[in-house]
Design an enzyme around this catalytic site. Structure first.
Site, short mmCIF file in Angstrom:
data_model
loop_
_atom_site.label_atom_id
_atom_site.label_comp_id
_atom_site.label_asym_id
_atom_site.label_seq_id
_atom_site.Cartn_x
_atom_site.Cartn_y
_atom_site.Cartn_z
N GLU A 108 -1.58 -8.52 5.04
CA GLU A 108 -1.60 -8.63 6.52
C GLU A 108 -3.02 -8.52 7.07
O GLU A 108 -3.25 -8.78 8.23
CB GLU A 108 -0.68 -7.55 7.13
CG GLU A 108 -1.26 -6.16 7.25
CD GLU A 108 -1.31 -5.40 5.92
OE1 GLU A 108 -0.95 -5.98 4.89
OE2 GLU A 108 -1.74 -4.22 5.93
N HIS A 165 -3.65 -5.64 0.76
CA HIS A 165 -3.11 -5.82 2.12
C HIS A 165 -3.08 -7.29 2.54
O HIS A 165 -4.06 -7.78 3.12
CB HIS A 165 -3.96 -5.05 3.13
CG HIS A 165 -3.77 -3.57 3.10
ND1 HIS A 165 -2.79 -2.93 3.82
CD2 HIS A 165 -4.43 -2.60 2.43
CE1 HIS A 165 -2.85 -1.63 3.59
NE2 HIS A 165 -3.84 -1.40 2.75
N CYS A 189 0.84 -1.20 0.00
CA CYS A 189 0.00 0.00 0.00
C CYS A 189 0.88 1.25 0.00
O CYS A 189 1.58 1.51 -0.95
CB CYS A 189 -0.97 -0.05 1.18
SG CYS A 189 -2.30 1.15 1.05
#
Lengths: 234, 730
Positions: free
Chosen positions: A205, A203, A86
């Site tokens: 994570e 993303h 990002c």
């Protein structure tokens, strides 16, 4: 295996990346402060999501001048693994470690939603746990994630096979309707020519445990962790 | 001292009335100087002093087993288990958002975050309750507010996980923007903003002080009028990046015991934060020197400095001699901090400009001196009655359902929440779009559910009953995730209470909230009142008591979501239906009228139905749960289908008299849920329902891609989604 997670003022995915590295994957975690040029012996450096320095000028435009970035540039030159997610992708483009730029979403709005990604390279340290041309599900969360590059740069990326992730539909078809932000060629993530610097807008994570709606992201973290093991063993 | 020495214009400027001025002169035994008058003006404003609502607010229940901190602090706090406390509060930013929608909403978010930080908690979630005039006329308000909330929340990295949006003509001039923040702190690290310890230092941290926002609190305490756009300087500008740094620095403060207290600078800036912080300690006072306050611009008078509402500032009370330690923590985050004064024991707030005393006022006069206003309420004309017999019978349930799904008040909120980062923090296990949001507490199996609710149309028709509905609806939304309702924060948005009908609404609203919170055992631990949402008396808003509620589930593995999960599951209606069409969305959309009384509400019954759902969820009998709210059973059922991607086949709906078909489909009887369960769970579920004395009836079976009531209508998921998802995109 030691992951470094860089913290700029305004970074917010640092804690989420740290959580996955430490609690989900069980690898070693080291936060790296932006003012500190020492990478503390990390094997893979993550530049996480956020609004580094507020991103008031242009995303990543100030962050590239942080002391930690000079070390990361040298680390990448030596073949170290650098992973921009990002805002981290935006910073890597600004710093010249990856080609192109991330511009305003074509909707002109922030978008936080799930996307599907075609994994086009599985021979990389970041994707080795994925299968050949696997479709993975991953959320995006950005206002400026539309990948842009000059036509010459774009064709070079394609020729070299540097596009790692492309937005697609659940069936793996790369369609304009599956493109959430207007990225050229539906590009969601690219790698440098050498294969050690990855930038991606989605993303991983945020989707590394099933209770968060999906766990495809952990494959990327495990790929990196597993590869480092191999390196250590060999 | 007579009034002659202060002209009426000066009093109006600081929003004081002559009677209040007389009290000030009497208590001080001298006329206040200009700085003092300004300080008293903001602190005695409705926004800060609650002078109109205070006496009534005491009627709200605020104690309970789990309560660690009730009203009176920066935010409320309840214990949720495993040594964790949830800290939360809701606050309005209506007036600024009416004038400057983006910054008004953004700074509303920023302000409520600082309230939670001041308690020592890390903010983990944001919710926003919004009301606008109908689209497209109110686009400017709508777009600006949504962008402002996203702009602040997305940048600071706190997920926006819930909220609500409604549209009604009464909000055209006065949009409602209420922001709620939830935070987490270890119970033993919970902080209170008390200026303890004579001689301890007062440090101002964060943004430099500018001339922005002067008189913001006073401005929020009067009606908007044509000159309101001239008040734009009273709207502050937000800097979420700075607040992110402030947030992290304040979290780092938790590692040192050098800090005594942290207090947010919000409405009325330095004046209120110093006075409130000292006011919480009997006998305490404070000395501050405005010349030590770091400034953004030249030429600021002591008056400007004391009244500035510049954002992203905190007041920190530091143990004497340990200022350097605290300064170092802020320096790490490139934040300026400055010692601007100290704590005293004289009960006075003394303001210096260098060596010169520019103001000296008793703390209790500032914080508690405003004479309470006891107004008389008069109940207005009752709303038009609803004669069910005159309503034409339902023609085509399917087409009516599509129109309701497309109604701006019921349609999908995805176009809004996809503009908010609702995932950062890796904790959102039930995202926005269903009933309540649910966040996991990392390191435990605990889940924290949160929601905001209020059907202001009900409140308009019957403020007391409407307020009860707001609490009951919030509780149902919490329960639909499998969590137990725990506590409430409320934001009372009303029109001008100087009008007897509005004051009556305020009284009734508070009575209704109190009754429902007592019955459902959810104490109100924090809140906010926003009055004067009224443009020159021409367009008073409906009473809008927004209820923010949190709840706890011991193991988030038992959580429920609204969408149907499995082909072949039984789809059931829990609770019984009555002819509750009064004030319904059906009546408004299909018959163009707002009439009747809101549905009757049996609070004991609400409790029983909630307990049944929780018991069934805990025993693993349910696969999904969704509460029936506006639009009734059929809209809820359609949502279960669309969210789960499954249809339902039902036999024809043939309600037993006196229940009408339109009411069975679209009536808004409370105390009802749509649940789904596998067939093997049915005997246990029926037994459990019997034991709780709750009616449970089979609607149909999940499967396919069609919602069908045999012989009555068939709608595909695609048709329904087209209507539902497009409602806000007009």
């Amino acid at each position: 295996m030691k992951f470094g997670v860089v913290v700029f003022p305004g970074t917010w995915s640092d804690r989420d990346c740290g959580w996955v590295v430490d609690q989900v994957v069980g690898a070693q975690l080291q936060y790296l402060w932006h003012k500190d040029a020492d990478l503390k012996g990390c094997d893979c450096v993550i530049l996480p999501g956020g609004f580094a320095y507020g991103d008031y000028l242009r995303t990543g435009a100030i962050a590239r001048f942080a002391p930690v970035m000079e070390s990361i540039g040298e680390f990448a030159d030596r073949g170290g693994l650098v992973w921009g997610i990002c805002n981290g992708f935006q910073i890597l483009c600004e710093a010249g470690l990856l080609p192109g730029a991330l511009i305003r979403n074509s909707s002109l709005e922030f978008r936080c939603e799930w996307t599907h990604l075609m994994v086009e390279r599985k021979d990389l340290p970041f994707t080795s746990a994925c299968s050949e041309r696997e479709v993975i599900r991953m959320p995006i969360s950005h206002g400026e994630g539309s990948y842009f590059a000059e036509p010459a740069v774009l064709s070079r990326l394609e020729q070299n096979g540097q596009v790692v992730f492309r937005y697609c539909d659940p069936g793996g078809r790369v369609l304009p309707s599956a493109n959430p932000n207007g990225s050229l060629h539906n590009i969601a993530g690219i790698i440098n020519k050498r294969g050690n610097v990855l930038g991606m807008m989605p993303h991983p994570e945020r989707c590394s445990e099933p209770e968060l709606g999906g766990a495809d992201g952990v494959k990327l973290f495990r790929s990196v962790a597993g590869n480092a093991m191999k390196v250590l063993v060999s | 001292m007579s009034l002659d020495t202060v002209d009426a214009r000066r009093l109006r400027e600081v929003a004081l009335v002559p009677d209040e001025y007389r009290v000030i002169v009497e208590k001080l035994r001298r006329p206040p100087n200009a700085v003092e008058l300004g300080m008293l003006g903001v602190l005695w404003s409705e926004h800060c002093s609650y002078k109109t609502s205070k006496a009534l607010l005491r009627r709200l229940p605020s104690s309970g087993e789990a309560v660690l901190q009730g009203p009176g602090e920066n935010a409320g706090a309840v214990e949720i288990g495993h040594g964790w406390a949830a800290v939360f509060k809701i606050e309005s930013h209506n007036h600024p958002s009416a004038i400057e929608p983006y910054q008004g909403a953004a700074t509303g978010v920023g302000g409520i975050i600082r309230d939670v930080i001041a308690m020592g908690a890390r903010p983990i979630a944001l919710l926003d309750s919004l009301r606008f005039g109908p689209l497209p006329a109110s686009r400017r308000h709508f777009d600006g507010v949504v962008a402002g909330i996203g702009g602040y929340g997305n940048c600071i990295g706190i997920p926006t996980v819930g909220g609500e949006v409604y549209f009604d003509e009464c909000y055209e001039q006065n949009p409602i923007v209420n922001a709620m923040c939830v935070g987490l702190v270890r119970v033993d690290r919970l902080m209170r903003a008390r200026a303890e310890g004579t001689g301890n230092s007062l440090m101002l941290v964060g943004a430099d002080t500018g001339k922005d926002g002067i008189h913001g609190a006073s401005f929020a305490s009067v009606e908007l009028d044509e000159s309101s756009s001239e008040r734009r300087p009273a709207v502050q500008v937000g800097n979420p990046f700075l607040e992110k740094c402030l947030l992290e620095a304040c979290m780092d403060l938790g590692h040192t015991d050098a800090v005594v207290a942290v207090q947010d600078l919000g409405a009325a800036g330095l004046t209120s934060s110093v006075a409130e912080c000292a006011g919480r300690v009997p006998g305490a006072g404070a000395r501050i020197d405005v010349s030590l306050v770091p400034r953004r611009e030249k030429g600021m008078t002591p008056y400007d400095v004391m009244l500035s509402e510049s954002q992203e500032r905190m007041l920190v009370v530091v143990q004497r001699g340990r200022e350097a330690e605290v300064e170092r923590i802020f320096q790490t985050w490139d934040l300026t901090s400055a010692v601007i004064g100290d704590v005293t024991d004289d009960g006075q707030l003394t303001v210096f400009d260098g060596d010169e005393v520019v103001a000296r006022l008793p703390i209790d006069l500032l914080t508690d001196g405003a004479p309470l206003r006891r107004l008389a309420g008069i109940s207005p004309e009752p709303p038009p009655a609803l004669h069910l017999d005159s309503l034409p019978p339902l023609v085509d349930g399917g087409q009516t359902l599509l129109r309701l799904l497309a109604s701006p008040n019921l349609c999908s909120r995805r176009p809004i929440f996809r503009r908010y980062d609702h995932m950062v923090g890796d904790s959102t296990v039930v995202p926005p779009g269903g009933d309540a949001a649910l966040l996991r507490i990392k390191g435990t199996r605990l889940g924290l559910a949160m929601t905001t609710d209020c059907n202001a149309r009900y409140c308009h028709l019957d403020p007391n009953l409407g307020a009860q509905h707001a609490v009951a609806e919030a509780a149902r939304n919490i329960v639909a995730t499998g969590a137990r309702p725990l506590a409430v924060t409320d934001c009372l948005n009303l029109a001008n209470p100087d009008r007897p009908e509005v004051y009556w609404e305020l009284e009734e609203t508070i009575a209704g909230l109190a009754a429902a919170c007592r019955a459902l055992e959810v104490p109100i631990v924090s809140g906010n009142v926003s009055l004067y949402n009224d443009s020159e008396g021409r367009s008073p808003i409906h009473p809008t008591p927004v209820v923010g509620m949190i709840g706890v589930i011991e193991d988030y593995g038992h959580r429920l979501e609204a969408g149907l999960q499995h082909e072949g599951d039984f789809v059931l209606l829990v609770g019984s239906s009555h002819n509750d069409l009064g004030g319904s969305e059906y009546l408004k959309v299909e018959h163009g009228t707002v009439a009747g009384r809101p549905p009757g509400l049996d609070l004991a019954r609400e409790g029983a139905v909630n307990r049944l759902i929780l018991a069934a969820a805990k025993s693993g009998l349910l696969r999904s749960a969704h509460d029936c709210a506006e639009g009734g059973m059929l809209v809820a059922l359609a949502e279960c289908c669309m969210l789960g991607g499954l249809g339902v086949r039902c036999p024809a709906m043939r309600p037993e008299a006196p229940l009408r078909l339109d009411a069975a489909f679209f009536g808004e009887t409370p105390g009802r849920f749509i649940v789904s369960a596998p067939s093997r769970a049915m005997p246990d579920l029926q037994n459990l329902a019997r034991r709780h004395h709750v009616e449970i009836s089979l609607l149909g079976m999940a499967g396919g891609e069609i919602l069908e009531f045999e012989g009555q209508f068939r709608l595909s998921l695609t048709e329904m989604r087209q209507a539902w998802e497009g409602g806000l995109l007009q």
